[in-house]
Scaffold this active site. Structure first.
Site, PDB file in Angstrom:
ATOM      1  N   SER A  40       0.836  -1.184   0.000  1.00 28.68           N
ATOM      2  CA  SER A  40       0.000   0.000   0.000  1.00 28.68           C
ATOM      3  C   SER A  40       0.876   1.240   0.000  1.00 28.68           C
ATOM      4  O   SER A  40       1.804   1.357   0.801  1.00 28.68           O
ATOM      5  CB  SER A  40      -0.912   0.028   1.237  1.00 28.68           C
ATOM      6  OG  SER A  40      -1.588   1.263   1.337  1.00 28.68           O
ATOM      7  N   ILE A  43       1.307   3.201   3.296  1.00 25.34           N
ATOM      8  CA  ILE A  43       2.246   2.777   4.345  1.00 25.34           C
ATOM      9  C   ILE A  43       3.641   3.189   3.906  1.00 25.34           C
ATOM     10  O   ILE A  43       4.276   2.539   3.077  1.00 25.34           O
ATOM     11  CB  ILE A  43       2.177   1.253   4.581  1.00 25.34           C
ATOM     12  CG1 ILE A  43       0.750   0.840   4.954  1.00 25.34           C
ATOM     13  CG2 ILE A  43       3.161   0.834   5.668  1.00 25.34           C
ATOM     14  CD1 ILE A  43       0.556  -0.648   5.078  1.00 25.34           C
ATOM     15  N   ALA A  51      22.592   1.841   5.116  1.00 22.41           N
ATOM     16  CA  ALA A  51      23.984   1.442   4.969  1.00 22.41           C
ATOM     17  C   ALA A  51      24.053  -0.072   4.824  1.00 22.41           C
ATOM     18  O   ALA A  51      23.226  -0.799   5.377  1.00 22.41           O
ATOM     19  CB  ALA A  51      24.807   1.899   6.180  1.00 22.41           C
ATOM     20  N   LYS A  79      31.131   2.907   0.559  1.00 28.80           N
ATOM     21  CA  LYS A  79      31.413   2.711   1.978  1.00 28.80           C
ATOM     22  C   LYS A  79      32.548   1.708   2.142  1.00 28.80           C
ATOM     23  O   LYS A  79      32.492   0.592   1.625  1.00 28.80           O
ATOM     24  CB  LYS A  79      30.147   2.208   2.677  1.00 28.80           C
ATOM     25  CG  LYS A  79      30.346   1.762   4.117  1.00 28.80           C
ATOM     26  CD  LYS A  79      29.045   1.249   4.717  1.00 28.80           C
ATOM     27  CE  LYS A  79      29.247   0.694   6.109  1.00 28.80           C
ATOM     28  NZ  LYS A  79      27.990   0.217   6.717  1.00 28.80           N
ATOM     29  N   VAL A 186      -3.956  -5.554   3.413  1.00 24.76           N
ATOM     30  CA  VAL A 186      -4.474  -6.850   3.835  1.00 24.76           C
ATOM     31  C   VAL A 186      -5.311  -6.652   5.095  1.00 24.76           C
ATOM     32  O   VAL A 186      -4.831  -6.123   6.097  1.00 24.76           O
ATOM     33  CB  VAL A 186      -3.325  -7.841   4.098  1.00 24.76           C
ATOM     34  CG1 VAL A 186      -3.879  -9.137   4.686  1.00 24.76           C
ATOM     35  CG2 VAL A 186      -2.557  -8.116   2.814  1.00 24.76           C
ATOM     36  N   LEU A 333      12.014  -6.944   8.716  1.00 26.57           N
ATOM     37  CA  LEU A 333      11.556  -6.709  10.080  1.00 26.57           C
ATOM     38  C   LEU A 333      10.525  -7.723  10.542  1.00 26.57           C
ATOM     39  O   LEU A 333      10.329  -7.906  11.746  1.00 26.57           O
ATOM     40  CB  LEU A 333      10.979  -5.292  10.196  1.00 26.57           C
ATOM     41  CG  LEU A 333      11.957  -4.149   9.907  1.00 26.57           C
ATOM     42  CD1 LEU A 333      11.244  -2.808   9.983  1.00 26.57           C
ATOM     43  CD2 LEU A 333      13.138  -4.182  10.866  1.00 26.57           C
ATOM     44  N   ILE A 346      19.878  -5.412   5.616  1.00 27.88           N
ATOM     45  CA  ILE A 346      19.690  -5.842   4.232  1.00 27.88           C
ATOM     46  C   ILE A 346      20.396  -7.176   3.989  1.00 27.88           C
ATOM     47  O   ILE A 346      19.899  -8.032   3.248  1.00 27.88           O
ATOM     48  CB  ILE A 346      20.178  -4.761   3.264  1.00 27.88           C
ATOM     49  CG1 ILE A 346      19.156  -3.603   3.244  1.00 27.88           C
ATOM     50  CG2 ILE A 346      20.375  -5.300   1.863  1.00 27.88           C
ATOM     51  CD1 ILE A 346      19.522  -2.463   2.328  1.00 27.88           C
ATOM     52  N   TYR A 433      28.784 -20.453   8.861  1.00 23.50           N
ATOM     53  CA  TYR A 433      27.653 -19.530   8.690  1.00 23.50           C
ATOM     54  C   TYR A 433      27.814 -18.217   9.447  1.00 23.50           C
ATOM     55  O   TYR A 433      26.932 -17.378   9.398  1.00 23.50           O
ATOM     56  CB  TYR A 433      26.315 -20.177   9.090  1.00 23.50           C
ATOM     57  CG  TYR A 433      26.061 -21.523   8.472  1.00 23.50           C
ATOM     58  CD1 TYR A 433      25.947 -21.669   7.098  1.00 23.50           C
ATOM     59  CD2 TYR A 433      25.937 -22.665   9.276  1.00 23.50           C
ATOM     60  CE1 TYR A 433      25.733 -22.919   6.521  1.00 23.50           C
ATOM     61  CE2 TYR A 433      25.714 -23.915   8.714  1.00 23.50           C
ATOM     62  CZ  TYR A 433      25.605 -24.032   7.334  1.00 23.50           C
ATOM     63  OH  TYR A 433      25.388 -25.265   6.788  1.00 23.50           O
TER      64      TYR A 433
END
Length: 498
Positions: A40, A43, A51, A79, A186, A333, A346, A433
């Protein structure tokens, strides 16, 4: 009977949603299955700047994105690391630099040789042997070139960019690959009898069904939490900051080739330089500081006039108890939150997508694959968590209740072991990992004031004279290499100026 996934529905846009859409559009090419994203326009996002870390280059290469176009379209800059100010103690400063530190010798990491040499008066500050650190100090930047064994042949770098523009850029890319965007909110998630998600009903009344759902709905966790009741692992006792106030400001000069994180009395402030402005935010703990005080500190430490009105976000550090639950995978998030101290947000979207493709399901959604996906993702989150905690606990600051708490809090066992290992003989071991390398751990532990009492005895193979000769040689090579790099702004002007 073909049991393959036929429809993927991404709920939520922003950086996470459009990264998913772009990657799926590229790799699935809308031939294996249909891909739709619901978002939407009402929002919005904070959009004060984002960064990243060097691994984002891999994502861009996967999408075959032209780097100059990408930086230009997102008003970005480059960066080489992160500068941390006032963390170990007030007045202290260090750079967590990307890329190599010195040059390994005889199979032993360079920092062991440096520890011996520095303690013997045979070496100078670690930055003098680190190309990215020196380049940050001199505001220089360039991409790697074919230069043999020169440090210029292996320059690690990342980006700063406008997160709102990045989402728009990826949206254009994804739609060119066949991804369908639907405008809408939604209102309801409908489950099947077996507890899996059947579909979502939009405010318009339209019902959207799919086989696989990607939840990019932010902190709310529209699918993973509100519908599937997955639960949340709370880490706020280790990372107590729970709010951030953010605002952009006018630039006061050329963009620096690094992010800055400045610690305050109950949190820290980020500074992300873009081509057209600077992104700023103050992450703080509401137990020790009010929103008004945090906003005042932020506005009092800007480089230029603020752009717009400061916006406040509230969060709880931690993660969902399952990142993949039934036929729903979370990104961004919706998965969890760890403050952007080391620019990992990210990257966690990127690695989640990589793992999802590795475990890409059919309609059976085999639990053994889902469990392994969750296990790997949780391990990654926990190791990043420990690295962030290190910044708070390894400090001599005692000027506020916040820092007294952070300095004395009980730590995760894995972090204690890692710190003790380093304090003893400067040893750092990277497990499967783990995102951050031994060089990252070394840079932050040293920068926060932890100096090992010893080093690997194998470096004693060299006499003092030979060790000094080698250290001086490496230092000279690094310094001459940095001198060949153009100024950051000159590089932008030449390649990707807005």
């Amino acid at each position: 009977m073909n049991n393959n996934i036929k429809k993927i529905l991404i709920v939520g846009g922003g950086t996470a949603g459009w990264m998913a859409a772009a990657a799926m559009g590229k790799l699935l090419k809308s031939r294996l299955c249909d891909i739709e994203l619901i978002e939407s326009e009402e929002i919005g996002t904070v959009g004060v700047g984002e960064a990243t870390i060097p691994q984002l280059q891999l994502f861009n290469k996967l999408l075959e994105i032209d780097e100059d176009e990408f930086v230009r379209e997102t008003s970005g800059s480059f960066k080489l690391g992160i500068q941390f100010v006032n963390w170990g103690e007030i007045g202290s400063s260090y750079i967590h630099a990307f890329g190599d530190v010195g040059k390994n010798m005889e199979g032993i990491p360079f920092y062991h040789y440096w520890l011996r040499a520095f303690n013997s008066g045979l070496a100078t500050h670690i930055d003098d042997y680190t190309l990215s650190s020196l380049a940050c100090h001199q505001e220089r930047f360039m991409r790697s070139i074919d230069a043999g064994n020169s440090p210029l042949s292996n320059i690690a770098y990342a980006y700063h960019f406008d997160a709102t523009k990045y989402a728009k850029y990826l949206r254009k890319y994804a739609e060119s690959k066949g991804v369908v965007r639907t405008e809408g909110k939604v209102l309801e998630t409908v489950l099947r009898d077996d507890g899996f998600i059947k579909g979502v009903r939009l405010e318009s009344g339209e019902f959207k069904e799919a086989d696989l759902f990607i939840d990019c709905s932010g902190f709310r966790g529209l699918l993973i939490e509100e519908a599937l009741k997955t639960g949340y692992e709370d880490w706020s006792h280790w990372l107590p900051c729970n709010a951030a106030v953010a605002v952009g400001c006018e630039s006061s000069g050329d963009p620096l080739p690094y992010t800055r994180a400045t610690a305050h009395s109950a949190g820290w402030q980020w500074r992300i330089p873009l081509q057209h402005r600077i992104g700023n935010g103050h992450v703080f703990c509401e137990k020790y500081m009010s929103e008004d005080e945090a906003t005042s500190i932020l506005l009092g430490n800007l480089d230029g006039a603020p752009i717009g009105t400061p916006r406040t976000l509230r969060f709880k550090t931690g993660h969902r108890k399952k990142f993949w639950n039934k036929n729903c995978v979370t990104l961004g998030l919706a998965s969890g939150f760890m403050e952007p101290l080391e620019s990992t947000s990210i990257h966690l979207v990127q690695t989640a997508l990589a793992k999802l493709f590795s475990f890409f399901p059919n309609k059976n959604f085999d639990e053994v694959d889902i469990d392994e996906y969750n296990r790997q993702t949780q391990f990654e989150y926990e190791r990043i968590r420990d690295f962030l905690i290190l910044h708070y606990c390894a400090t001599n600051r005692n000027d506020s209740e916040f820092w007294n708490y952070c300095r004395t809090m009980e730590l995760p066992e894995a972090l204690v072991q890692k710190m003790d290992q380093f304090k003893c003989n400067g040893r750092i071991f990277r497990h499967n990992y783990e995102l951050f390398s031994d060089l990252s751990w070394f840079g932050v532990m040293l920068g926060q004031g932890i100096m090992p009492s010893g080093y690997s005895p194998l470096v004693d193979v060299f006499s003092n004279e030979e060790l000094k000769r080698r250290m001086d040689s490496i230092k000279g090579v690094v310094q001459r290499s940095v001198e060949k790099m153009p100024k950051h702004q000159e590089f932008i002007n030449l390649h990707c100026k807005v």
